[in-house]
Write an enzyme that holds these catalytic residues in place. Structure first.
Site, PDB file in Angstrom:
ATOM      1  CB  THR A  68      -3.139  25.104  -2.652  1.00  0.00           C
ATOM      2  OG1 THR A  68      -1.824  24.897  -3.164  1.00  0.00           O
ATOM      3  CG2 THR A  68      -3.438  26.581  -2.619  1.00  0.00           C
ATOM      4  CB  VAL A 109       8.510  22.140  -2.976  1.00  0.00           C
ATOM      5  CG1 VAL A 109       8.134  20.763  -3.535  1.00  0.00           C
ATOM      6  CG2 VAL A 109       9.092  23.026  -4.074  1.00  0.00           C
ATOM      7  CE  LYS A 110       0.251  21.005   1.823  1.00  0.00           C
ATOM      8  NZ  LYS A 110      -1.121  21.546   1.633  1.00  0.00           N
ATOM      9  CB  VAL A 111       7.590  16.991   0.044  1.00  0.00           C
ATOM     10  CG1 VAL A 111       8.060  15.566  -0.195  1.00  0.00           C
ATOM     11  CG2 VAL A 111       8.270  17.960  -0.924  1.00  0.00           C
TER      12      VAL A 111
END
EC number: 2.2.1.2
Length: 217
Positions: free
Chosen positions: A27, A86-88
């Site tokens: 997402t 965790v999207k970084v």
């Protein structure tokens, strides 16, 4: 090859899950906004709902672009559910944060990757996934699939464990091409997955089988 669906729409996620081939969800803030999900509390609740539907990893994106902010947000997201990744973003402070998360045992997805050099840095920092955006490269007349090939070669050369998550997949042939090149994961709309079901000869053959069966009834 893992199949992720790139959406925040719960109905589409359920449909993909019911198909029996879904491995996870990605997402981003734009996809959340598209579903009318705004505000930190509502977004966090929505992530939990997604995790309740799927069995695999769910990428949840940080909004901060500074090191301290990324760390703070990332730790909050990781505490939501064990499935959260965790999207970084691929920026300097993002790489520093990925290294921090890696050392802490928090899984990450390095997003907005558009070059092999960026993918190499993400792997060096210990990213769980790296997300090259092949569709957006195609949009500017650059071969997105070639980037997948380059990253695969580099990762294989040095036995990096970072998984190549082909992102911005637009259609079914993107899925097939990424599978040929050895991408570990693809993420795209439900239509790109359901498109794999379709072939005119399948439809013709099934219609013929049913026609012949019904002749005897």
């Amino acid at each position: 090859m893992k199949f992720f669906i790139d959406t925040a729409n719960l109905d589409q996620i359920r449909e993909a899950q019911d198909l029996g081939v879904l491995d996870g969800v990605t997402t981003n803030p734009s996809l959340m906004a598209k579903e009318g999900i705004t505000g930190k509390d509502n977004i966090f609740k929505h992530y939990r709902k997604i995790c309740d539907i799927v069995d695999g990893d769910v990428s949840a994106e940080v909004i901060s672009t500074d090191y301290e902010g990324i760390i703070r947000e990332g730790e909050e997201l990781a505490e939501l559910h064990e499935q959260i990744i965790v999207k970084v973003p691929m920026i300097k402070d993002g790489i520093k944060a990925i290294k921090y998360f890696s050392d802490k045992g928090i899984k990450t997805n390095c997003t907005l990757v558009f070059s092999a050099g960026q993918a190499l840095l993400a792997a060096k920092a210990g990213a769980t996934y790296v997300s090259p955006f092949i569709g957006r490269l195609d949009d500017i007349s650059t071969d997105g699939l070639n980037l997948i090939s380059e990253i695969r070669l580099i990762y294989d050369n040095y036995e990096f464990e970072t998984q190549i998550l082909a992102a911005s997949v637009r259609h079914t042939m993107h899925v097939i091409d990424c599978a040929k090149l050895g991408a570990d994961v693809m993420t795209g709309p439900l239509s790109s997955i359901e498109g794999l079901l379709k072939h005119p000869l399948t439809d013709i053959g099934l219609a013929k089988f049913l026609e012949d069966y019904n002749k005897g009834n």
